[in-house]
Design a protein around this motif. Sequence first.
Motif, short mmCIF file in Angstrom:
data_model
loop_
_atom_site.label_atom_id
_atom_site.label_comp_id
_atom_site.label_asym_id
_atom_site.label_seq_id
_atom_site.Cartn_x
_atom_site.Cartn_y
_atom_site.Cartn_z
N UNK A 176 0.80 -1.23 0.00
CA UNK A 176 0.00 0.00 0.00
C UNK A 176 0.83 1.28 0.00
N UNK A 177 1.92 1.38 0.77
CA UNK A 177 2.72 2.62 0.73
C UNK A 177 3.21 2.95 -0.68
N UNK A 178 3.60 1.95 -1.44
CA UNK A 178 4.06 2.19 -2.81
C UNK A 178 2.89 2.48 -3.76
N UNK A 179 1.77 1.79 -3.54
CA UNK A 179 0.60 2.02 -4.39
C UNK A 179 0.13 3.46 -4.25
N UNK A 180 0.09 3.96 -3.04
CA UNK A 180 -0.32 5.35 -2.81
C UNK A 180 0.71 6.33 -3.36
N UNK A 181 1.98 6.00 -3.22
CA UNK A 181 3.03 6.90 -3.71
C UNK A 181 2.99 7.03 -5.23
N UNK A 182 2.51 6.01 -5.91
CA UNK A 182 2.49 6.00 -7.38
C UNK A 182 1.75 7.22 -7.95
N UNK A 183 0.62 7.55 -7.40
CA UNK A 183 -0.16 8.68 -7.91
C UNK A 183 -0.22 9.88 -6.97
N UNK A 184 0.67 9.90 -6.00
CA UNK A 184 0.63 10.94 -4.97
C UNK A 184 1.35 12.21 -5.45
N UNK A 185 0.59 13.30 -5.55
CA UNK A 185 1.19 14.59 -5.90
C UNK A 185 1.11 15.59 -4.75
N UNK A 186 0.66 15.11 -3.59
CA UNK A 186 0.42 16.02 -2.46
C UNK A 186 1.68 16.73 -1.98
N UNK A 187 2.81 16.08 -2.09
CA UNK A 187 4.02 16.64 -1.50
C UNK A 187 4.83 17.51 -2.47
N UNK A 188 4.26 17.81 -3.64
CA UNK A 188 5.00 18.58 -4.63
C UNK A 188 4.56 20.04 -4.72
N UNK A 189 3.68 20.46 -3.82
CA UNK A 189 3.23 21.85 -3.85
C UNK A 189 4.37 22.80 -3.55
#
Length: 319
Positions: A306-319
């Motif tokens: 799950x940590x990798x699955x979520x990281x795949x489409x995670x753009x939250x930390x790029x603001x």
Amino acid sequence: MKTVSIVLCSFNGERFLKEQIESIVCQTYPIHEIIFQDDGSTDRTLEIAQTYADQYPFIRICRNTENLGFNRNFENALKKATGDFIAIADQDDIWYPQKIEKQVQAIGTHDLCISGYHTDATYQPGHMKKAVIPHHNLEYLLFYDSTPGHSMLLTREFAHRAFSLWDGHILYDWWLSVNAHLGNGIACVNEALNWHRPHQGSAIHKLNAQYASYLVKKPTWQPYLYGFKKFREQQHLATWNFFYGYIHQQTTPHKQALAHRLSGLLLKKDLWSLFQLCSLCMRFKRLIYFYPQQKGLISYVRSFCYPMIRAYGNTYFYL
């Protein structure tokens, strides 16, 4: 009665703005004020807002002298609200008449109240089928911003307190939900109280287009392979370390113990810590992975990864 301020932030929203404002001024609960804050629109957004402000004296129009972006625009506007409660509005949704009334009834002594929302492709009153009730426990929120701002009613005191510690780069609604759990908690109205309009011009769609253009529509193996790469990449971002470091400091082994342990492992970069993190996600998959429709061996595989699955489409930390 407790007073309610509505914070509506806009940017080039002329296509949908009238429907949203109409749905707000028709609420069954009295509106103390609407803070309408524009972020430098170049279309007819301000003209439309002014038309309504001429009809409703409680609408206060503010215009930023420079473009802040949706994240800082909401934070700045929230600080201007004077009501006991603050409800957050996107420029392109439609609220149902009893949205504010039901959330005021439900919030109690909590810092924040969220509600469900519809995501149907078109707005058909009485025939909406796609309802989302946000899964919002703290362990789930560590990996996913599941409580959008348009679903929120919060106390003014809590908003000011939460943003006093905000670094400006974490999504404002994610930050509010996490801090509510670290304070007096979250209440939830388990029914859809607004229609969240799906369209390509939304802020999140733009964020994904900018930082996650590699995404495929129906991923299979990609989240496992590319997800590991994105997970490692995000671990080195300052926003990642600020966010999880903050949660780790605000929790203890005796208070919100699972969130404390998960956030600590998310900060570590060795493979053994990653294995421990994945093992916890699998062990507590009902709290973290939460996909009851999926059962059997595949649910354990996916919850472990799950940590990798979520990281795949995670753009939250790029603001």
